[in-house]
Design an enzyme around this catalytic site. Structure first.
Site, mmCIF file in Angstrom:
data_model
loop_
_atom_site.group_PDB
_atom_site.id
_atom_site.type_symbol
_atom_site.label_atom_id
_atom_site.label_comp_id
_atom_site.label_asym_id
_atom_site.label_seq_id
_atom_site.Cartn_x
_atom_site.Cartn_y
_atom_site.Cartn_z
ATOM 1 N N THR A 27 0.820 -1.217 0.000
ATOM 2 C CA THR A 27 0.000 0.000 0.000
ATOM 3 C C THR A 27 0.851 1.263 0.000
ATOM 4 O O THR A 27 0.364 2.327 -0.324
ATOM 5 C CB THR A 27 -0.936 0.041 1.227
ATOM 6 O OG1 THR A 27 -0.144 -0.047 2.414
ATOM 7 C CG2 THR A 27 -1.934 -1.093 1.190
ATOM 8 N N GLY A 43 -0.354 -6.704 5.116
ATOM 9 C CA GLY A 43 -1.017 -7.997 5.141
ATOM 10 C C GLY A 43 -0.844 -8.770 6.424
ATOM 11 O O GLY A 43 -1.306 -9.904 6.523
ATOM 12 N N ALA A 44 -0.180 -8.186 7.427
ATOM 13 C CA ALA A 44 0.060 -8.942 8.655
ATOM 14 C C ALA A 44 -1.235 -9.336 9.350
ATOM 15 O O ALA A 44 -1.293 -10.358 10.012
ATOM 16 C CB ALA A 44 0.947 -8.151 9.603
ATOM 17 N N GLU A 45 -2.275 -8.532 9.171
ATOM 18 C CA GLU A 45 -3.555 -8.907 9.785
ATOM 19 C C GLU A 45 -4.110 -10.188 9.186
ATOM 20 O O GLU A 45 -5.022 -10.809 9.732
ATOM 21 C CB GLU A 45 -4.582 -7.766 9.662
ATOM 22 C CG GLU A 45 -5.100 -7.511 8.280
ATOM 23 C CD GLU A 45 -4.180 -6.665 7.406
ATOM 24 O OE1 GLU A 45 -4.588 -6.325 6.301
ATOM 25 O OE2 GLU A 45 -3.055 -6.343 7.823
ATOM 26 N N ASP A 156 -2.903 -3.967 19.353
ATOM 27 C CA ASP A 156 -2.978 -3.429 18.001
ATOM 28 C C ASP A 156 -2.649 -1.941 17.966
ATOM 29 O O ASP A 156 -3.256 -1.170 17.241
ATOM 30 C CB ASP A 156 -4.361 -3.701 17.381
ATOM 31 C CG ASP A 156 -4.414 -3.364 15.896
ATOM 32 O OD1 ASP A 156 -3.353 -3.349 15.250
ATOM 33 O OD2 ASP A 156 -5.518 -3.108 15.380
ATOM 34 N N LYS A 179 -0.566 4.835 17.200
ATOM 35 C CA LYS A 179 -1.981 4.884 17.575
ATOM 36 C C LYS A 179 -2.207 5.329 19.011
ATOM 37 O O LYS A 179 -3.243 5.891 19.329
ATOM 38 C CB LYS A 179 -2.625 3.507 17.383
ATOM 39 C CG LYS A 179 -2.906 3.136 15.963
ATOM 40 C CD LYS A 179 -3.608 1.784 15.930
ATOM 41 C CE LYS A 179 -3.819 1.291 14.530
ATOM 42 N NZ LYS A 179 -4.405 -0.065 14.537
#
Length: 193
Positions: A27, A43-45, A156, A179
């Protein structure tokens, strides 16, 4: 990744940057440094491992790959406890890294380990090199230093975002915020907090 001649629009080369058999994707934009096109993955999720790769700008040939999830027997591999390589995931690098030409270092943010919860990963250790800032040599992909913002993070709370390079009164600094809303200030040369 596709290289296009800026004058003619002609495609010069293409290169598959992720494994099409896995649920990886890109991305972020690539960063070009000294004839190398350098990019991270997402893509780790979906249970994949993070990495940063470099490709020759002229040919598209892969020059090096730095994996952000330490495996068994590698430096940092013991920080995943007894978790098998098959189950070690996360650490994607989906935001483009920053580059300091004077130090010849790139700074990449690394996302959290997967599965997210330590109890599911069955490890209370750091899970290197997730939730970290990495200083990588663009010439060969070697790790110069790392700073792990939250060891073994379970909520997360990504620390993958942009690395902003600032020079202040002779100090070479790298700033980032994740975050959790914490602004981190690190020494660009050493990684010291």
């Amino acid at each position: 990744m596709i290289a296009i001649d800026a004058k003619t629009g002609k495609m010069l080369w293409t290169q598959q940057t992720t494994d099409p058999k896995q649920l990886q994707y890109i991305t972020g934009a690539p960063r070009v440094v000294d004839g190398k096109v350098i990019i991270g993955n997402g893509g780790a999720e979906l249970g994949v491992r993070g990495f940063v790769t470099a490709y020759d700008a002229e040919t598209g040939k892969q020059l090096w790959k730095f994996e952000t999830v330490a495996r068994e027997g590698q430096t940092g591999g013991d920080t995943w406890g007894n978790l098998s390589n098959l189950l070690r995931a996360g650490g994607d690098t989906w935001i483009t890294g920053s580059y300091d030409p004077d130090l010849n270092l790139m700074y990449w943010g690394v996302a959290q380990a997967k599965p997210w919860m330590r109890a599911i990963r069955n490890t209370n250790a750091a899970a290197l090199y997730t939730t970290s800032t990495l200083a990588i040599k663009p010439d060969d992909g070697k790790l110069q230093w790392y700073y792990q913002h939250v060891a073994g993070e379970s909520l997360d709370l990504d620390e993958v975002y942009e690395r902003v390079l600032v020079d202040d009164n002779g100090q070479k600094l790298v700033f980032t915020i994740g975050k959790a809303g914490i602004l981190w200030k690190l020494d660009r040369v050493t990684g010291k907090f």
